[in-house]
Design a protein around this motif. Sequence first.
Motif, PDB file in Angstrom:
ATOM      1  N   SER A  21     -27.045 -65.677 -42.453  1.00 55.31           N
ATOM      2  CA  SER A  21     -25.603 -65.866 -42.296  1.00 55.31           C
ATOM      3  C   SER A  21     -25.193 -65.038 -41.086  1.00 55.31           C
ATOM      4  N   VAL A  22     -24.440 -65.669 -40.159  1.00 54.59           N
ATOM      5  CA  VAL A  22     -24.230 -65.097 -38.821  1.00 54.59           C
ATOM      6  C   VAL A  22     -22.753 -64.824 -38.587  1.00 54.59           C
ATOM      7  N   SER A  23     -22.460 -63.693 -37.966  1.00 55.58           N
ATOM      8  CA  SER A  23     -21.106 -63.354 -37.519  1.00 55.58           C
ATOM      9  C   SER A  23     -21.187 -62.728 -36.133  1.00 55.58           C
ATOM     10  N   ILE A  24     -20.106 -62.883 -35.352  1.00 53.26           N
ATOM     11  CA  ILE A  24     -20.056 -62.329 -33.999  1.00 53.26           C
ATOM     12  C   ILE A  24     -18.925 -61.310 -33.947  1.00 53.26           C
ATOM     13  N   GLU A  25     -19.226 -60.128 -33.474  1.00 50.22           N
ATOM     14  CA  GLU A  25     -18.241 -59.057 -33.387  1.00 50.22           C
ATOM     15  C   GLU A  25     -18.167 -58.515 -31.969  1.00 50.22           C
ATOM     16  N   GLY A  26     -17.075 -57.815 -31.679  1.00 48.73           N
ATOM     17  CA  GLY A  26     -16.910 -57.151 -30.382  1.00 48.73           C
ATOM     18  C   GLY A  26     -15.805 -57.711 -29.524  1.00 48.73           C
ATOM     19  N   TYR A  27     -15.359 -58.943 -29.806  1.00 45.53           N
ATOM     20  CA  TYR A  27     -14.296 -59.532 -28.987  1.00 45.53           C
ATOM     21  C   TYR A  27     -12.945 -58.975 -29.420  1.00 45.53           C
ATOM     22  N   ASP A  28     -12.213 -58.368 -28.482  1.00 45.51           N
ATOM     23  CA  ASP A  28     -10.947 -57.689 -28.785  1.00 45.51           C
ATOM     24  C   ASP A  28      -9.733 -58.412 -28.205  1.00 45.51           C
ATOM     25  N   HIS A  29      -9.910 -59.662 -27.726  1.00 49.07           N
ATOM     26  CA  HIS A  29      -8.814 -60.460 -27.155  1.00 49.07           C
ATOM     27  C   HIS A  29      -8.170 -59.765 -25.942  1.00 49.07           C
ATOM     28  N   ASN A  30      -8.956 -58.976 -25.235  1.00 51.01           N
ATOM     29  CA  ASN A  30      -8.430 -58.259 -24.062  1.00 51.01           C
ATOM     30  C   ASN A  30      -9.422 -58.364 -22.907  1.00 51.01           C
ATOM     31  N   TRP A  31      -9.957 -59.561 -22.718  1.00 51.60           N
ATOM     32  CA  TRP A  31     -10.869 -59.788 -21.601  1.00 51.60           C
ATOM     33  C   TRP A  31     -10.038 -60.184 -20.368  1.00 51.60           C
ATOM     34  N   TYR A  32      -9.608 -59.215 -19.629  1.00 48.70           N
ATOM     35  CA  TYR A  32      -8.806 -59.453 -18.440  1.00 48.70           C
ATOM     36  C   TYR A  32      -9.712 -59.550 -17.207  1.00 48.70           C
TER      37      TYR A  32
ATOM     38  N   ALA B 213     -17.974 -55.934 -21.048  1.00 48.60           N
ATOM     39  CA  ALA B 213     -17.463 -56.503 -22.301  1.00 48.60           C
ATOM     40  C   ALA B 213     -18.665 -56.945 -23.141  1.00 48.60           C
ATOM     41  N   VAL B 214     -18.672 -56.597 -24.424  1.00 48.91           N
ATOM     42  CA  VAL B 214     -19.865 -56.760 -25.263  1.00 48.91           C
ATOM     43  C   VAL B 214     -19.545 -57.625 -26.473  1.00 48.91           C
ATOM     44  N   LEU B 215     -20.474 -58.518 -26.812  1.00 49.56           N
ATOM     45  CA  LEU B 215     -20.452 -59.282 -28.060  1.00 49.56           C
ATOM     46  C   LEU B 215     -21.732 -58.980 -28.829  1.00 49.56           C
ATOM     47  N   LEU B 216     -21.616 -58.800 -30.138  1.00 48.82           N
ATOM     48  CA  LEU B 216     -22.766 -58.526 -30.999  1.00 48.82           C
ATOM     49  C   LEU B 216     -22.918 -59.658 -32.008  1.00 48.82           C
ATOM     50  N   CYS B 217     -24.134 -60.173 -32.117  1.00 41.20           N
ATOM     51  CA  CYS B 217     -24.455 -61.226 -33.088  1.00 41.20           C
ATOM     52  C   CYS B 217     -25.106 -60.553 -34.288  1.00 41.20           C
ATOM     53  N   LEU B 218     -24.395 -60.519 -35.403  1.00 40.39           N
ATOM     54  CA  LEU B 218     -24.879 -59.849 -36.606  1.00 40.39           C
ATOM     55  C   LEU B 218     -25.333 -60.892 -37.613  1.00 40.39           C
TER      56      LEU B 218
ATOM     57  N   SER C 254     -22.965 -63.493 -14.682  1.00 48.87           N
ATOM     58  CA  SER C 254     -22.499 -62.130 -14.983  1.00 48.87           C
ATOM     59  C   SER C 254     -22.844 -61.687 -16.402  1.00 48.87           C
ATOM     60  N   VAL C 255     -23.590 -62.512 -17.137  1.00 53.71           N
ATOM     61  CA  VAL C 255     -23.901 -62.218 -18.543  1.00 53.71           C
ATOM     62  C   VAL C 255     -25.347 -61.757 -18.664  1.00 53.71           C
ATOM     63  N   ASP C 256     -25.549 -60.662 -19.406  1.00 55.71           N
ATOM     64  CA  ASP C 256     -26.882 -60.163 -19.751  1.00 55.71           C
ATOM     65  C   ASP C 256     -27.060 -60.243 -21.258  1.00 55.71           C
ATOM     66  N   VAL C 257     -28.269 -60.645 -21.700  1.00 58.86           N
ATOM     67  CA  VAL C 257     -28.578 -60.777 -23.122  1.00 58.86           C
ATOM     68  C   VAL C 257     -29.744 -59.869 -23.455  1.00 58.86           C
ATOM     69  N   ASP C 258     -29.564 -59.054 -24.497  1.00 57.34           N
ATOM     70  CA  ASP C 258     -30.627 -58.180 -24.990  1.00 57.34           C
ATOM     71  C   ASP C 258     -30.679 -58.308 -26.510  1.00 57.34           C
ATOM     72  N   GLY C 259     -31.522 -59.221 -26.994  1.00 57.21           N
ATOM     73  CA  GLY C 259     -31.612 -59.452 -28.429  1.00 57.21           C
ATOM     74  C   GLY C 259     -30.317 -60.032 -28.964  1.00 57.21           C
ATOM     75  N   ASN C 260     -29.694 -59.320 -29.871  1.00 55.32           N
ATOM     76  CA  ASN C 260     -28.442 -59.798 -30.462  1.00 55.32           C
ATOM     77  C   ASN C 260     -27.212 -59.317 -29.693  1.00 55.32           C
ATOM     78  N   LYS C 261     -27.412 -58.685 -28.528  1.00 57.14           N
ATOM     79  CA  LYS C 261     -26.315 -58.112 -27.755  1.00 57.14           C
ATOM     80  C   LYS C 261     -26.104 -58.916 -26.473  1.00 57.14           C
ATOM     81  N   LEU C 262     -24.860 -59.371 -26.269  1.00 58.38           N
ATOM     82  CA  LEU C 262     -24.481 -60.068 -25.039  1.00 58.38           C
ATOM     83  C   LEU C 262     -23.485 -59.197 -24.286  1.00 58.38           C
ATOM     84  N   THR C 263     -23.798 -58.905 -23.017  1.00 51.88           N
ATOM     85  CA  THR C 263     -22.952 -58.034 -22.205  1.00 51.88           C
ATOM     86  C   THR C 263     -22.459 -58.794 -20.982  1.00 51.88           C
TER      87      THR C 263
END
Length: 504
Positions: A231-242, A248-253, A275-284
């Motif tokens: 079961s998957v959820s994505i965290e880290g988005y704060d609605h302030n990507w200016y 800016a980081v997203l985590l796939c849990l 401009s996106v880097d991926v390291d396992g479950n972490k997207l930067t």
Amino acid sequence: LSASYLLWAVVLLIVKVRVEEELEAYPTESVDLRCEFIDRGGKTKLTQVSWIWEPIDGQRDNIAVYHPLYGQSFPNLEFKERVIFLHNTLENPSIRISELKMSDAGRYTCEYATYPTGNEQGTTTLIMLAKPKNSARVVTVQAGSKSVVVAQCEAVEGKPAASIKWLGSVGGNHSISSSSGPDGTVTVRSDYRLVPTPADNGREVTCLVDQRTQDQTWVYPVKLSVEYPPSVSIEGYDHNWYMGRSDAVLLCLANANPAPTTVTWTSLSGPLPDSVDVDGNKLTVRKVDDAVNTTFVCEVKNKLGATKNQITTVVIGESPGGSVQRGRGGGAVIGSLLALLLVIALVSVLLTRSRRQQRRGYPSSGDSIATGSGGSNGGDYGNKARLLFSQSGNGSGGGCDATGTLTEKHHHLHHHAPPNPADILLTAEMEEAERRKFALDDSMEDEERFDRFGAMRGGGTGMPPAYQIAHRGRVDEEEMDVYLDDDMESQRDGSVISRTAIYV
């Protein structure tokens, strides 16, 4: 009491071979089987003594024999190396059995051959006890809708049989089964069942085993293992990507059992931005720009399946440092707005007071006051003044004293332009008497003003001042000053007009 003593005496007379009725022993240990012949009369002759073993399921067999002349004998090969006589006498032929086995359980009879009474014997029952080998284990299962075995507990080769219980708050039930071994031991098994869900993974149930040979209850907790897809959820988005924001980081849990084998990031709009880097479950996102104004998808896999989740990121059109402005600058913006509102309010107050002063008799600097002479350079107000004063004197419009006084007053006002309202508010050069002359009560009706004017002149006629002046024939300079001060009324456009001329 007499009957009891009599019965006890009879028993003693009857029993001639004294042994222990029952003994308990454990495997690998040793046990002493005691035997003693009681000859109270001294008339019994002992010829030989034998120990006879009768297994629980089997036939009688001699395991040890003692004869005064022929000595010791051990006919049974299974006991030959494990049995000895403790005393070399017929009166006390006790034996010791070493390295006991569960199969040694049974009835052991000490039998005497006597003369003249024949054979005399006593029997001891040997009970072999076995401590069970207790164990408990988890059974890995998959989440589903059917009741299955999720844990097992067993007590192996115990004697007597063990009892098993379960403790747990997962809402399952258990069943018990047992089986007997060839040596008389009993193995008891218990299965714990429930309908497994992902929430049951890692929860505990406890196996409890009680048995005669144990000093206390055997306790063993078991953690359940329930497998299920991720079961998957994505965290880290704060609605302030200016625009211009960095890192800016997203985590796939993922919640899964077994653990996820792969985590994959994709974008619905196509390949991931540069401009996106991926390291396992972490997207930067190194630097936020329009390219990340998209929907990111995270997919997690384990051996039971794959699950996806997605999140749409919206890029805000702010300049670099927008987050600082949104954070630290929020209070500054609010403070600036409040200050601006305060300035606007202050200016409004000043303008309002300025307009009030104009209405109280201060003409604007650009307006001119009409002369009282009959010349043609006079404006509209000059014509009205000439009309007023032509009714007195010789009617020439230019030779009466009142007209001359008005003309002089006009030149005085014309060459001394009154200050503007801001100057009046800031300098306060006027005296209180001057302020009262210009501060007419707007709430009074016109007739009331004229009555007051007549009273001030002392005439008491209640007529407008133009009629009072015209009928008196002569107006001195002082009265004309008062008349001009009280007669002229300031308008909203900055001009002045004679109230008396209105009536004419």
